[in-house]
Design a protein around this motif. Structure first.
Motif, PDB file in Angstrom:
ATOM      1  N   THR A   1       0.828  -1.207   0.000  1.00 32.60           N
ATOM      2  CA  THR A   1       0.000   0.000   0.000  1.00 32.60           C
ATOM      3  C   THR A   1       0.860   1.254   0.000  1.00 32.60           C
ATOM      4  O   THR A   1       0.557   2.238  -0.702  1.00 32.60           O
ATOM      5  N   LEU A   2       1.943   1.257   0.775  1.00 26.39           N
ATOM      6  CA  LEU A   2       2.831   2.424   0.815  1.00 26.39           C
ATOM      7  C   LEU A   2       3.436   2.702  -0.548  1.00 26.39           C
ATOM      8  O   LEU A   2       3.537   3.873  -0.969  1.00 26.39           O
ATOM      9  N   VAL A   3       3.834   1.654  -1.271  1.00 28.13           N
ATOM     10  CA  VAL A   3       4.385   1.836  -2.609  1.00 28.13           C
ATOM     11  C   VAL A   3       3.364   2.511  -3.522  1.00 28.13           C
ATOM     12  O   VAL A   3       3.677   3.462  -4.253  1.00 28.13           O
ATOM     13  N   VAL A   4       2.120   2.037  -3.464  1.00 30.04           N
ATOM     14  CA  VAL A   4       1.059   2.624  -4.296  1.00 30.04           C
ATOM     15  C   VAL A   4       0.818   4.080  -3.913  1.00 30.04           C
ATOM     16  O   VAL A   4       0.762   4.975  -4.774  1.00 30.04           O
ATOM     17  N   TYR A   5       0.674   4.357  -2.610  1.00 30.80           N
ATOM     18  CA  TYR A   5       0.385   5.715  -2.160  1.00 30.80           C
ATOM     19  C   TYR A   5       1.518   6.679  -2.502  1.00 30.80           C
ATOM     20  O   TYR A   5       1.275   7.830  -2.888  1.00 30.80           O
ATOM     21  N   ALA A   6       2.761   6.230  -2.325  1.00 32.81           N
ATOM     22  CA  ALA A   6       3.889   7.105  -2.616  1.00 32.81           C
ATOM     23  C   ALA A   6       3.920   7.457  -4.099  1.00 32.81           C
ATOM     24  O   ALA A   6       4.146   8.619  -4.473  1.00 32.81           O
ATOM     25  N   GLY A   7       3.677   6.466  -4.968  1.00 32.01           N
ATOM     26  CA  GLY A   7       3.655   6.738  -6.397  1.00 32.01           C
ATOM     27  C   GLY A   7       2.568   7.733  -6.781  1.00 32.01           C
ATOM     28  O   GLY A   7       2.809   8.671  -7.555  1.00 32.01           O
ATOM     29  N   VAL A   8       1.376   7.556  -6.226  1.00 36.02           N
ATOM     30  CA  VAL A   8       0.265   8.462  -6.533  1.00 36.02           C
ATOM     31  C   VAL A   8       0.553   9.863  -5.999  1.00 36.02           C
ATOM     32  O   VAL A   8       0.294  10.875  -6.678  1.00 36.02           O
ATOM     33  N   ALA A   9       1.103   9.965  -4.778  1.00 33.33           N
ATOM     34  CA  ALA A   9       1.394  11.277  -4.196  1.00 33.33           C
ATOM     35  C   ALA A   9       2.434  12.032  -5.019  1.00 33.33           C
ATOM     36  O   ALA A   9       2.274  13.235  -5.294  1.00 33.33           O
ATOM     37  N   VAL A  10       3.493  11.360  -5.436  1.00 39.08           N
ATOM     38  CA  VAL A  10       4.522  12.008  -6.249  1.00 39.08           C
ATOM     39  C   VAL A  10       3.934  12.465  -7.583  1.00 39.08           C
ATOM     40  O   VAL A  10       4.181  13.592  -8.041  1.00 39.08           O
ATOM     41  N   ALA A  11       3.130  11.618  -8.217  1.00 40.15           N
ATOM     42  CA  ALA A  11       2.538  11.967  -9.509  1.00 40.15           C
ATOM     43  C   ALA A  11       1.605  13.173  -9.380  1.00 40.15           C
ATOM     44  O   ALA A  11       1.668  14.107 -10.197  1.00 40.15           O
ATOM     45  N   ALA A  12       0.748  13.176  -8.364  1.00 44.71           N
ATOM     46  CA  ALA A  12      -0.204  14.276  -8.189  1.00 44.71           C
ATOM     47  C   ALA A  12       0.512  15.579  -7.858  1.00 44.71           C
ATOM     48  O   ALA A  12       0.158  16.650  -8.377  1.00 44.71           O
ATOM     49  N   LEU A  13       1.539  15.523  -7.003  1.00 44.55           N
ATOM     50  CA  LEU A  13       2.289  16.738  -6.665  1.00 44.55           C
ATOM     51  C   LEU A  13       3.059  17.266  -7.870  1.00 44.55           C
ATOM     52  O   LEU A  13       3.125  18.492  -8.097  1.00 44.55           O
ATOM     53  N   ALA A  14       3.653  16.380  -8.649  1.00 46.31           N
ATOM     54  CA  ALA A  14       4.407  16.818  -9.824  1.00 46.31           C
ATOM     55  C   ALA A  14       3.515  17.531 -10.834  1.00 46.31           C
ATOM     56  O   ALA A  14       3.964  18.438 -11.555  1.00 46.31           O
ATOM     57  N   MET A  15       2.235  17.153 -10.872  1.00 52.18           N
ATOM     58  CA  MET A  15       1.311  17.782 -11.815  1.00 52.18           C
ATOM     59  C   MET A  15       0.687  19.056 -11.261  1.00 52.18           C
ATOM     60  O   MET A  15       0.584  20.062 -11.955  1.00 52.18           O
ATOM     61  N   LEU A  16       0.266  19.028  -9.994  1.00 47.84           N
ATOM     62  CA  LEU A  16      -0.546  20.121  -9.453  1.00 47.84           C
ATOM     63  C   LEU A  16       0.195  20.994  -8.458  1.00 47.84           C
ATOM     64  O   LEU A  16      -0.233  22.131  -8.206  1.00 47.84           O
ATOM     65  N   GLY A  17       1.283  20.486  -7.863  1.00 46.18           N
ATOM     66  CA  GLY A  17       1.947  21.225  -6.802  1.00 46.18           C
ATOM     67  C   GLY A  17       1.138  21.165  -5.521  1.00 46.18           C
ATOM     68  O   GLY A  17      -0.036  20.760  -5.516  1.00 46.18           O
ATOM     69  N   GLY A  18       1.754  21.576  -4.412  1.00 44.42           N
ATOM     70  CA  GLY A  18       1.072  21.523  -3.124  1.00 44.42           C
ATOM     71  C   GLY A  18      -0.178  22.381  -3.080  1.00 44.42           C
ATOM     72  O   GLY A  18      -1.232  21.942  -2.601  1.00 44.42           O
ATOM     73  N   ASP A  19      -0.108  23.617  -3.596  1.00 44.71           N
ATOM     74  CA  ASP A  19      -1.272  24.515  -3.562  1.00 44.71           C
ATOM     75  C   ASP A  19      -2.397  23.997  -4.445  1.00 44.71           C
ATOM     76  O   ASP A  19      -3.565  23.971  -4.046  1.00 44.71           O
ATOM     77  N   GLY A  20      -2.069  23.580  -5.656  1.00 38.47           N
ATOM     78  CA  GLY A  20      -3.100  23.084  -6.567  1.00 38.47           C
ATOM     79  C   GLY A  20      -3.754  21.819  -6.056  1.00 38.47           C
ATOM     80  O   GLY A  20      -4.972  21.650  -6.165  1.00 38.47           O
ATOM     81  N   LEU A  21      -2.947  20.931  -5.473  1.00 33.79           N
ATOM     82  CA  LEU A  21      -3.501  19.696  -4.925  1.00 33.79           C
ATOM     83  C   LEU A  21      -4.412  19.989  -3.746  1.00 33.79           C
ATOM     84  O   LEU A  21      -5.469  19.363  -3.574  1.00 33.79           O
ATOM     85  N   GLY A  22      -4.030  20.977  -2.919  1.00 34.05           N
ATOM     86  CA  GLY A  22      -4.849  21.335  -1.766  1.00 34.05           C
ATOM     87  C   GLY A  22      -6.193  21.929  -2.157  1.00 34.05           C
ATOM     88  O   GLY A  22      -7.171  21.779  -1.432  1.00 34.05           O
ATOM     89  N   ARG A  23      -6.251  22.594  -3.303  1.00 32.74           N
ATOM     90  CA  ARG A  23      -7.506  23.214  -3.750  1.00 32.74           C
ATOM     91  C   ARG A  23      -8.390  22.252  -4.534  1.00 32.74           C
ATOM     92  O   ARG A  23      -9.555  22.550  -4.796  1.00 32.74           O
ATOM     93  N   ALA A  24      -7.872  21.100  -4.922  1.00 26.22           N
ATOM     94  CA  ALA A  24      -8.596  20.191  -5.815  1.00 26.22           C
ATOM     95  C   ALA A  24      -9.738  19.497  -5.092  1.00 26.22           C
ATOM     96  O   ALA A  24      -9.571  18.984  -3.994  1.00 26.22           O
ATOM     97  N   SER A  25     -10.905  19.488  -5.708  1.00 26.87           N
ATOM     98  CA  SER A  25     -12.044  18.768  -5.135  1.00 26.87           C
ATOM     99  C   SER A  25     -11.988  17.284  -5.500  1.00 26.87           C
ATOM    100  O   SER A  25     -12.474  16.432  -4.762  1.00 26.87           O
ATOM    101  N   ALA A  26     -11.405  16.976  -6.664  1.00 28.99           N
ATOM    102  CA  ALA A  26     -11.202  15.585  -7.104  1.00 28.99           C
ATOM    103  C   ALA A  26      -9.760  15.495  -7.590  1.00 28.99           C
ATOM    104  O   ALA A  26      -9.482  15.619  -8.785  1.00 28.99           O
ATOM    105  N   PRO A  27      -8.809  15.310  -6.668  1.00 24.49           N
ATOM    106  CA  PRO A  27      -7.381  15.482  -6.983  1.00 24.49           C
ATOM    107  C   PRO A  27      -6.879  14.658  -8.171  1.00 24.49           C
ATOM    108  O   PRO A  27      -6.192  15.198  -9.047  1.00 24.49           O
ATOM    109  N   LEU A  28      -7.198  13.383  -8.222  1.00 24.45           N
ATOM    110  CA  LEU A  28      -6.641  12.556  -9.282  1.00 24.45           C
ATOM    111  C   LEU A  28      -7.294  12.850 -10.626  1.00 24.45           C
ATOM    112  O   LEU A  28      -6.643  12.773 -11.670  1.00 24.45           O
ATOM    113  N   THR A  29      -8.568  13.203 -10.593  1.00 27.37           N
ATOM    114  CA  THR A  29      -9.237  13.600 -11.842  1.00 27.37           C
ATOM    115  C   THR A  29      -8.600  14.866 -12.403  1.00 27.37           C
ATOM    116  O   THR A  29      -8.318  14.965 -13.604  1.00 27.37           O
ATOM    117  N   GLU A  30      -8.342  15.840 -11.538  1.00 37.14           N
ATOM    118  CA  GLU A  30      -7.724  17.089 -11.990  1.00 37.14           C
ATOM    119  C   GLU A  30      -6.281  16.860 -12.431  1.00 37.14           C
ATOM    120  O   GLU A  30      -5.773  17.537 -13.333  1.00 37.14           O
TER     121      GLU A  30
END
Length: 415
Positions: free
Chosen positions: A226-255
């Motif tokens: 589970t940690l491997v999966v979560y770490a991969g998703v977190a890195v991918a989402a941050l690389a795309m949206l950044g901390g501020d963009g991810l924090g504002r997202a209502s559907a983070p992975l969709t955005e």
């Protein structure tokens, strides 16, 4: 119906699948946004801290489950090692908090599949999954395998889409000046909730074959995957949206996939989120019914709920009652924004598990003392680092349970 023992049907792979189905659930589609609001790109540190505390808790729980392979998880461990009250408090917080979580997960399923009729879909989901659990553990494991396969495939598509996009920027992973220790701790507390599903393996201890060998292997294996999966998703989402963009997202992975230039993938992510929420709901009902069974055996809850179905070998009355309560809640209230106390309750639950593991002797399989000590301290720190409203709600729920326990003891003393 007969009251007796559950049947030991789960092997190592079955136990790992149950753990994965519990952890890789709806939280991965939603938990990163509030964590990013608290810590920005520091959510990666929060994720690491949550994983470290979860590892301590998992190790303590696995050693206890091998020693006490019965339904109920920390309710049983606290009762056996610390006394009746501490076991009861853990069980109370788990049953009340997770019942609300069940309703929230059901409404999440409804919101993704048919938003205009979310309550009706939520009730239908609860009825269907209660029926699956009622039909026996074999059916539950089979459905969980399918859910895990679908969710992991969707998450893999999200990670690949984001990390291969020209819009991804590794600089967004760097800490910003406004990142604080308090924010990282709060993010860890919020993300810890997503890891808490490994308890389901311990809660099902009475249904695992050779629990002394299987549970200590299954728990860390499920947690590590589970940690491997979560770490991969977190890195991918941050690389795309950044901390501020991810924090504002209502559907983070969709955005995130839309930002990666693949809007056609967004509906697939929505389906994945609905399937993940279904998996979380299936595992939650499973865990709550087993803890209810254990508390009913000790008459902290109506003893009739301790019945085991003679054919399917499941706690059928507990499952039906929990299913009915969750269906009523899902039909009448929207608890998605009102279950902050669940994270608090889960952390208190594991604090009691670590305190119980501390009392084990070496001959009983005690882990190195640093593990339960760090787990206990970590749980308490993260619990009180949660948003103030969540802490207050959690304290009120636990206090209500303690008052009910004291009243029951007083009435029993008079009789």
């Amino acid at each position: 119906m007969a009251q007796g023992r559950l049947e030991r049907r789960l092997g190592l792979s079955d136990a790992v699948v149950i753990g994965l189905g519990s952890m890789i659930g709806a939280g991965v589609f939603a938990a990163f946004a509030p964590a990013a609001r608290a810590a920005g790109s520091g959510l990666l540190l929060g994720l690491a801290l949550a994983a470290a505390v979860a590892y301590c808790n998992a190790t303590s729980s696995a050693r206890l489950a091998a020693r006490y392979p019965a339904s109920g998880g920390t309710y049983v461990y606290g009762r056996e090692r610390l006394g009746d009250f501490w076991g009861y408090l853990a069980g109370w917080g788990f049953v009340v908090g997770k019942t609300a979580s069940c309703a929230a997960m059901a409404l999440t399923v409804g919101s993704y599949l048919w938003p205009e009729h979310a309550h009706a879909v939520a009730v239908a989901a609860v009825v269907a999954l209660t029926a699956v659990n009622y039909a026996g553990m074999h059916k539950t494991v089979w459905l969980t395998r399918g859910i895990v396969a679908v969710v992991v495939a969707v998450l893999a598509a999200v990670v690949v889409a984001c990390l291969t996009s020209g819009a991804a920027d590794p600089a967004r992973l760097s800490l910003t000046p406004d990142t604080t220790v308090g924010g990282i701790l709060q993010a860890a507390g919020l993300l810890f909730f997503a890891f808490a599903g490994y308890a389901r393996i311990a809660t099902l201890g009475e249904e695992v074959r050779d629990p002394a060998r299987v549970i200590p292997r299954a728990v860390p294996l499920a947690l590590g995957l589970t940690l491997v999966v979560y770490a991969g998703v977190a890195v991918a989402a941050l690389a795309m949206l950044g901390g501020d963009g991810l924090g504002r997202a209502s559907a983070p992975l969709t955005e995130a996939v839309r930002a990666a230039g693949l809007p056609a993938l967004a509906p697939v992510v929505g389906v994945g989120a609905a399937v993940a929420a279904t998996g979380s709901l299936l595992a939650l009902i499973l865990g709550v019914s087993r803890t209810t069974l254990a508390m009913a055996r000790d008459r902290h809850l109506p003893h009739a709920l301790a019945a085991i179905h003679p054919r399917f070998k499941v706690p059928h009355r507990a499952e039906l009652v929990i299913g009915a309560i969750v269906a009523i809640l899902a039909a009448t209230a929207d608890l998605r924004g009102a279950i902050g106390f669940s994270s608090f309750g889960v952390l208190v639950y594991y604090a009691i598990a670590n305190a119980s593991a501390w009392t084990l002797t070496r001959a009983e399989g005690r882990p190195p003392l640093l593990i339960p000590a760090a787990g206990l301290a970590g749980c308490l720190v993260l619990a009180f680092a949660l948003p103030f409203s969540s802490v207050i709600a959690g304290v009120v729920v636990l206090a209500a349970g303690a008052a009910a326990y004291a009243l029951r003891r007083a009435l029993a003393g008079r009789r």
